[in-house]
Design an enzyme around this catalytic site. Sequence first.
Site, short mmCIF file in Angstrom:
data_model
loop_
_atom_site.label_atom_id
_atom_site.label_comp_id
_atom_site.label_asym_id
_atom_site.label_seq_id
_atom_site.Cartn_x
_atom_site.Cartn_y
_atom_site.Cartn_z
N LEU A 163 36.56 17.59 -13.08
CA LEU A 163 35.26 17.93 -13.89
C LEU A 163 34.25 19.07 -13.49
O LEU A 163 33.80 18.68 -12.49
CB LEU A 163 34.60 16.53 -14.22
N TYR A 215 17.13 27.95 -4.91
CA TYR A 215 17.76 26.42 -4.79
C TYR A 215 16.26 25.63 -5.14
O TYR A 215 16.72 24.78 -5.76
CB TYR A 215 18.29 26.31 -3.48
N SER A 266 15.09 18.02 -3.60
CA SER A 266 14.90 18.36 -2.38
C SER A 266 13.43 18.61 -1.88
O SER A 266 12.76 19.02 -2.79
CB SER A 266 15.70 19.69 -2.01
N SER A 267 13.15 18.42 -0.33
CA SER A 267 11.81 18.51 -0.07
C SER A 267 11.34 20.07 -0.15
O SER A 267 10.41 20.53 -0.34
CB SER A 267 11.62 18.21 1.22
N CYS A 268 12.41 20.94 -0.39
CA CYS A 268 12.10 22.51 -0.47
C CYS A 268 11.21 22.89 -1.82
O CYS A 268 10.93 23.74 -1.98
CB CYS A 268 13.21 23.30 -0.31
N LYS A 284 15.88 22.90 -8.37
CA LYS A 284 15.79 21.54 -8.13
C LYS A 284 14.08 21.07 -8.90
O LYS A 284 14.12 20.08 -9.44
CB LYS A 284 15.42 21.17 -6.70
N HIS A 334 23.49 22.81 7.40
CA HIS A 334 22.02 22.75 7.54
C HIS A 334 21.77 22.43 9.10
O HIS A 334 22.79 22.46 9.98
CB HIS A 334 21.54 21.45 7.03
#
Length: 322
Positions: free
Chosen positions: A41, A138, A109-111, A142, A181
């Site tokens: 998928l 990114y 995400s904390s970004c 988010k 990361h």
Amino acid sequence: MNALRKGIYVAGHRGMVGSAIVRTLEALGHERIITRTHAELDLTDQAAVRDFFATEKPDAVYLAAAKVGGIHANATYPAEFLYANLMLEANVVHEAWRSGVTRLLFLGSSCIYPRLAAQPMAEDALLTGKLEPTNEPYAIAKIAGIKLCESYNRQYGTDYRSVMPTNLYGPGDNYHPDNSHVLPALIRRFHEAREAAAPSVVIWGTGTPKREFLYVDDMAAACVHVMDLPRDRYAASTEPMNSHINVGCGEDLSIAELAQLVGEVVGYRGEIRCDASKPDGAPRKLLDISRIRALGWAPRIGLREGIASAYQDFLAHERVAA
């Protein structure tokens, strides 16, 4: 219907976070956990996602699928990071709504927070300043996912929630030498240096930026905890236009301190040097986790213990690759 028998779709079940969510749900006794590989998928294909929801009819969705990577990957593939993440989250959220799914948890995400946000970063810091340039595409994707969930809740009365994890690590992580990361990259670097008896290890940047790290099974437990909260309790702890919840450990350390700790766990005894010509990223990224603590969740795995577990996962990964 028995809650344990209802269908739960975990998007991204082969990733680090998705696989941890599956482990957590299985441990709780959930019997019908629905998964699909990317080959089965493609979540960026709206027609395929629509057919999937029409066929499987899940009752709840954990949206842990994402295209992820570190500073190097974000800088090299910005269009891919923005396109893929926008498409997959839009398709999953929209088709979940079309098929009648009322409960969905989106992982951000904390970004998402401004590069120079006040520390620790509270949820209401969102959209109050400029993003960190090294991962802006990114982060924008988010942020769009959070606002997508909020918008469907406002317009259609759904119960779509968002959690914002800090830097995650643990079993199932990506240890690629270029596209991983910082913590898994350090594990590989120190392991290879120890094996080669290298006199020194070079880390990117000045070593001064501070980061917070959370073991992935703690994150999975937080996801299930937030998903299972009564709707009125979740709503009472958030705001309609600021409805996401931070998930972290509440403590951070410098990259230099992290490198020292990883070196100790791996057993490397050489010198650690910083390459200041490489980018640092944001100077600090510590989350304010008072919301989720007030909702009854707290992390259980300490950083040294978690790194030791992650290193064993890396060694197992390397044995399989060999």
